[in-house]
Design an enzyme around this catalytic site. Sequence first.
Site, PDB file in Angstrom:
ATOM      1  N   HIS A 306     -13.632  13.100  18.713  1.00  0.00           N
ATOM      2  CA  HIS A 306     -14.192  12.376  17.575  1.00  0.00           C
ATOM      3  C   HIS A 306     -14.809  11.084  18.085  1.00  0.00           C
ATOM      4  O   HIS A 306     -14.097  10.243  18.640  1.00  0.00           O
ATOM      5  CB  HIS A 306     -13.071  12.076  16.563  1.00  0.00           C
ATOM      6  CG  HIS A 306     -13.540  11.563  15.241  1.00  0.00           C
ATOM      7  ND1 HIS A 306     -14.176  10.366  15.090  1.00  0.00           N
ATOM      8  CD2 HIS A 306     -13.454  12.101  14.000  1.00  0.00           C
ATOM      9  CE1 HIS A 306     -14.454  10.177  13.802  1.00  0.00           C
ATOM     10  NE2 HIS A 306     -14.026  11.210  13.129  1.00  0.00           N
ATOM     11  N   HIS A 349      -5.546   4.376  14.846  1.00  0.00           N
ATOM     12  CA  HIS A 349      -6.019   3.350  15.766  1.00  0.00           C
ATOM     13  C   HIS A 349      -5.689   1.951  15.274  1.00  0.00           C
ATOM     14  O   HIS A 349      -5.374   1.734  14.100  1.00  0.00           O
ATOM     15  CB  HIS A 349      -7.530   3.488  16.004  1.00  0.00           C
ATOM     16  CG  HIS A 349      -8.385   3.175  14.811  1.00  0.00           C
ATOM     17  ND1 HIS A 349      -8.458   3.975  13.702  1.00  0.00           N
ATOM     18  CD2 HIS A 349      -9.230   2.137  14.567  1.00  0.00           C
ATOM     19  CE1 HIS A 349      -9.304   3.473  12.824  1.00  0.00           C
ATOM     20  NE2 HIS A 349      -9.779   2.355  13.324  1.00  0.00           N
ATOM     21  N   GLU A 355     -11.481  -4.200   8.763  1.00  0.00           N
ATOM     22  CA  GLU A 355     -12.208  -3.177   8.025  1.00  0.00           C
ATOM     23  C   GLU A 355     -11.899  -3.235   6.525  1.00  0.00           C
ATOM     24  O   GLU A 355     -10.758  -3.031   6.113  1.00  0.00           O
ATOM     25  CB  GLU A 355     -11.844  -1.790   8.549  1.00  0.00           C
ATOM     26  CG  GLU A 355     -12.105  -1.609  10.034  1.00  0.00           C
ATOM     27  CD  GLU A 355     -11.581  -0.289  10.560  1.00  0.00           C
ATOM     28  OE1 GLU A 355     -11.018   0.497   9.759  1.00  0.00           O
ATOM     29  OE2 GLU A 355     -11.714  -0.031  11.768  1.00  0.00           O
ATOM     30  N   HIS A 379      -7.829  -2.952   6.163  1.00  0.00           N
ATOM     31  CA  HIS A 379      -7.046  -2.816   7.381  1.00  0.00           C
ATOM     32  C   HIS A 379      -7.506  -3.920   8.320  1.00  0.00           C
ATOM     33  O   HIS A 379      -8.558  -3.817   8.947  1.00  0.00           O
ATOM     34  CB  HIS A 379      -7.234  -1.423   7.992  1.00  0.00           C
ATOM     35  CG  HIS A 379      -6.834  -0.333   7.057  1.00  0.00           C
ATOM     36  ND1 HIS A 379      -7.695   0.656   6.620  1.00  0.00           N
ATOM     37  CD2 HIS A 379      -5.648  -0.084   6.441  1.00  0.00           C
ATOM     38  CE1 HIS A 379      -7.064   1.474   5.797  1.00  0.00           C
ATOM     39  NE2 HIS A 379      -5.818   1.041   5.675  1.00  0.00           N
ATOM     40  N   HIS A 385      -3.748   1.964  11.432  1.00  0.00           N
ATOM     41  CA  HIS A 385      -4.107   2.756  10.264  1.00  0.00           C
ATOM     42  C   HIS A 385      -4.666   4.094  10.721  1.00  0.00           C
ATOM     43  O   HIS A 385      -4.919   4.308  11.912  1.00  0.00           O
ATOM     44  CB  HIS A 385      -5.105   2.018   9.364  1.00  0.00           C
ATOM     45  CG  HIS A 385      -6.312   1.494  10.069  1.00  0.00           C
ATOM     46  ND1 HIS A 385      -6.275   0.390  10.892  1.00  0.00           N
ATOM     47  CD2 HIS A 385      -7.602   1.908  10.095  1.00  0.00           C
ATOM     48  CE1 HIS A 385      -7.482   0.137  11.372  1.00  0.00           C
ATOM     49  NE2 HIS A 385      -8.304   1.065  10.915  1.00  0.00           N
TER      50      HIS A 385
END
Length: 453
Positions: A306, A349, A355, A379, A385
């Site tokens: 990803h 991560h 964010e 976050h 999270h």
Amino acid sequence: MDQTRTQGSDRQTTAAETLQYMPGFGNDFETESLPGALPQGQNSPQKCNYGLYAEQLSGSPFTAPRGTNERSWLYRIRPSVRHTRRFSNTSYPLWKSAPCQDEHSLPLGQLRWDPVPTPTEKLTFLEGIRTITTAGDVMTQTGMASHAYVFNEDMVDNYSFNADGELLIVPQIGAIRVFTEMGAMDIEPLEICVIPRGMMFKVTRKGDENVWRGYICENYGAKFTLPDRGPIGANCLANPRDFKTPVAAFEDKETPCRVHVKWCGKFYVTEIGHSPLDVVAWHGNYIPYKYDLRTFSPVGAILFDHPDPSIFSVLTAPTESAGTANVDFVIFPPRWLVAEHTFRPPWYHRNIMSEFMGLIHGQYDAKEQGFVPGGMSLHNMMLPHGPDASGFEKASSSELKPVKLENTMAFMFETRFPQQVTKYAAELETRQDNYLECWDGLERRFDGTPGIK
């Protein structure tokens, strides 16, 4: 006399009809709403046609390098010195600016909210702004603020400009018309618009919703631009041709009006006897613009793993540190997932960036429950999270065939600065006290056996 005029190509329309736009990002445009209103071959003639005044609006220092130098020449009915008279103090108590160390008892943590409550009173766009987080310092032009807005009344004779930063508006319910000095833009959910720092505007409703709701990023720092594509090359992500700038339009309105100003985190109002949206023609590159999120061309892994979410960046406000944004505007649009032997949702991560997320419609693949359209999450820097327990189980056990994520559009305001939660957001009745429980089902799975089970 009350006129609203726009012009595109050779024909004239009223603002009630379909608006017209000029395509491109970072272009130098020219447009006029009356023939011959735009001077040719020079910026400031001794006498302008139609008795107009020439005026420059600068979005950068005069000596900024050519690639970042921004200014527009406006040809207007009155010079803008007539659009501000004696100022009075005013207040928007729920609109906060950084640094904002509001006193509240909410400790550090991952946070999530349902949509802000629907107002029971009449509110204009300005009155409906509710600050959720602030970051940086508005006085030093660094950082940003994340707002939600909710309103149900037009700014008819009320106008505004924000000297503190540019406004990136993300509608979630209800289409709006953003009428700026340089023309009008119609923005619906799944579209965004950007109003430059210092530009006059008003916001009115379109359609017959009961409430108009969305999000705002107030960017105090360097203005938004397109991110570098690096190895991606010349195409995909947000393509310049899909950004739209309005053609010239003006109001010729002689009625009592008010101009509301945000300046260094404080608010002021001035009374004038006419509309300040009186620019008949203009040329330049300091401009408002809109963008349809559905034209974003996502890229992703086509074999395994990803990539970082930076591949979904629509706009970035850079800093002096290369690759470190004052704000990134990132979206998570419909797309195909095809990666083999890969955990496909965003991984768990911790991040040096902070964010703030919102959901425009549908559901977010990493949080299928609890994160609802109109909702928000935060976050902050270095707080862990990732997918909730049910999302992890689903992604860990599903058949890895090509899957198309549909009916979804989430976004993120990501900044290098920690985001401070306002008292309003900390005490908001829609804050989910049980948000952390979404990870409770992530139990120990380690059994000491090597290999993939």
